[in-house]
Write a protein that holds these residues in place. Sequence first.
Motif, short mmCIF file in Angstrom:
data_model
loop_
_atom_site.label_atom_id
_atom_site.label_comp_id
_atom_site.label_asym_id
_atom_site.label_seq_id
_atom_site.Cartn_x
_atom_site.Cartn_y
_atom_site.Cartn_z
N GLY A 62 109.32 -4.83 6.88
CA GLY A 62 110.58 -4.13 6.71
C GLY A 62 110.49 -2.68 7.14
O GLY A 62 109.63 -2.28 7.90
N MET A 63 111.40 -1.91 6.62
CA MET A 63 111.72 -0.59 7.15
C MET A 63 110.59 0.43 7.03
O MET A 63 110.01 0.59 5.97
N GLY A 64 110.29 1.08 8.14
CA GLY A 64 109.49 2.30 8.10
C GLY A 64 108.04 2.14 7.69
O GLY A 64 107.46 3.06 7.13
N VAL A 65 107.43 1.01 7.98
CA VAL A 65 106.06 0.77 7.54
C VAL A 65 105.13 0.73 8.74
O VAL A 65 105.41 0.06 9.73
N GLY A 66 104.01 1.44 8.63
CA GLY A 66 102.90 1.24 9.55
C GLY A 66 102.98 2.03 10.84
O GLY A 66 103.87 2.85 11.07
N THR A 67 102.01 1.76 11.70
CA THR A 67 101.90 2.42 12.99
C THR A 67 102.96 1.87 13.94
O THR A 67 103.54 0.82 13.68
N PRO A 68 103.24 2.58 15.05
CA PRO A 68 104.30 2.12 15.97
C PRO A 68 104.09 0.67 16.43
O PRO A 68 102.98 0.27 16.76
N GLY A 69 105.19 -0.07 16.44
CA GLY A 69 105.14 -1.46 16.88
C GLY A 69 104.73 -2.44 15.81
O GLY A 69 104.73 -3.64 16.03
N PHE A 70 104.39 -1.95 14.62
CA PHE A 70 103.87 -2.81 13.56
C PHE A 70 104.98 -3.47 12.76
O PHE A 70 104.90 -4.63 12.40
N GLY A 71 106.03 -2.74 12.47
CA GLY A 71 106.95 -3.17 11.41
C GLY A 71 107.99 -4.20 11.82
O GLY A 71 108.39 -5.02 11.02
N GLY A 72 108.44 -4.17 13.06
CA GLY A 72 109.56 -5.03 13.44
C GLY A 72 110.86 -4.46 12.88
O GLY A 72 110.87 -3.49 12.12
N PRO A 73 111.99 -5.06 13.27
CA PRO A 73 113.27 -4.51 12.83
C PRO A 73 113.53 -4.82 11.37
O PRO A 73 113.21 -5.90 10.88
N PRO A 74 114.12 -3.87 10.65
CA PRO A 74 114.49 -4.13 9.25
C PRO A 74 115.62 -5.15 9.18
O PRO A 74 116.38 -5.34 10.13
N THR A 75 115.74 -5.80 8.00
CA THR A 75 116.73 -6.88 7.87
C THR A 75 118.17 -6.44 8.12
O THR A 75 118.94 -7.23 8.69
N PRO A 76 118.59 -5.21 7.73
CA PRO A 76 119.99 -4.86 8.02
C PRO A 76 120.30 -4.88 9.52
O PRO A 76 121.40 -5.25 9.92
#
Lengths: 411, 133
Positions: A62-76
Amino acid sequence: MSPPPVEEPLERRAIISGIGQSAVGRRLGRSDLDLTVEAALAAIADAGLNRDDIDGISTYPGMGVGTPGFGGPPTPDVQDAMGLSLNWHDGGGEGPAQMRAVMAAALAVAAGLARHVLVYRTVTEGTAQGTRGRPGIGGSGGGGGGVPRFGGFMQWSLPFGAVSAANWIAMVGQRRMHEFGLTREQLGQIAVNGRRNAALNPKAIYTEPMSMDDYLAARIITTPLCLFDCDAPCDGSTAVIVSHRDVAGDLDHPAVQINALGTALRGRPSWDQFDDMTTMAARDAGASMWERTELTPADVDTAQLYDGFSVLTIVWLEALGFCGRGESGPFIEGGAAIARDGVLPLNTAGGQLSGGRLHGFGLIHEACVQLRGEGGGRQVVRPGGRVPEVAAVANGGGPIAGTMLLTRGLS
Amino acid sequence: MLRLLPRLSDDVAFYWTSGEDGVLRLLHCNACGFFIHPPGPLCPRCLSRDLAPKEVSGSGHVETFTVNYQQWIPGSDAYIIAWVSIDEQPDVRLTTNLVDVEPEEVHIGMPVRVVFEHADDVWLPLFTPEGAS
């Protein structure tokens, strides 16, 4: 201490009704949202559903986690892009590893909060890292004035150059060599097995043959781990649809039922303070899964076990009881036991080491493929010509671990 | 090597500056005698909040280690990362570096003692073989 027994674990009310995966590649140059909707639409179609049937969504992290490219798009972002109207929504980076999103969806379906949940995990680490190589978790940069200081759990490792999970997991591997006599040749079987299977996976990142000599000649990252003990950052999205089991009969393929979840974390939630340096949270997650099912390790037809680093896979082999504590080295020696025709076909799409770092969800996807008998050239066939009926999937390592047992058809 | 440094927030400043006088200190429970690491607001064993930093000998043992070759920080030479247990309470382990020792001389179970590296306003606890000069 275990929770009180239940008549039927609620997760059994949930099935994986559909699976989908986007293009997977080293550097696709596409946005994480674009990849996600590709996987999501494929999974919805595979489940025989329409967009309007989807009433739940979940992701890791989810939102705003990890290094670039790690998180994927948040559910909203995914909800809005796909025009979804939802009864339940969830995303987060804490919990029993990456598959926490599937677990949450299963429990939401079992509780009647939603009927068909879109669950996805998307990475664009290949594109984000470009040609610069893999970063440390804490970011790079020197010391001295003007450089950010670190708090939280990273402050205990970053000052000592222990900046990557590779370093922490290497120390687990070294401890295993000391306690159990694990050898690099044994550990190398995880990488060699993965590469052999990846050759039969059209989406795999690395498919050229790799011998044990190739493995042993690779450059060392952090002893005892070499380059091929570390997974391959990539771009890709994997989606599954988690539905209530009472729609199982509507599918044009076998339903994959969630038989049991393994979620425990009974030791300290820490890399360096966990009581047993050779197992960590996998020990607890594995034990808690078997407490929730009448099935046993001997019933498992294929195992898809997290291989962000090879050491984690051998930890899972023991944590899930496929061999005794400390016995994973001899178990995988020579590679026959974990081959597609072995006693425990392992990471049959190449895992993350060769298939690509789809971060747990590639393994979930492959378990479903195998249980549905859709593996093509890499399909596991058990003695007597039987398609796998039970698959074990594990995600995570160190203090983060989740596992689940999947079965073909309803029990 | 270049050092990424911790922030000296109120709960941990005592730990990161303890080496100024050459002594390692850990947060200690005055009620039950448990060392608490990393520091927290209460003792996770007895739940007392009567806590204070306490000196330890600085002696420990190598529980496991790795020799890092990857240049996460460009230009760095190979270095040894270890988990060192503290002799007063071996379930407390510090992630640290082993210094003044060659990688091939390191082994699990090796007795070590603390030495401090002063960087800016921080004293990083590192370890060196017991008996080394």
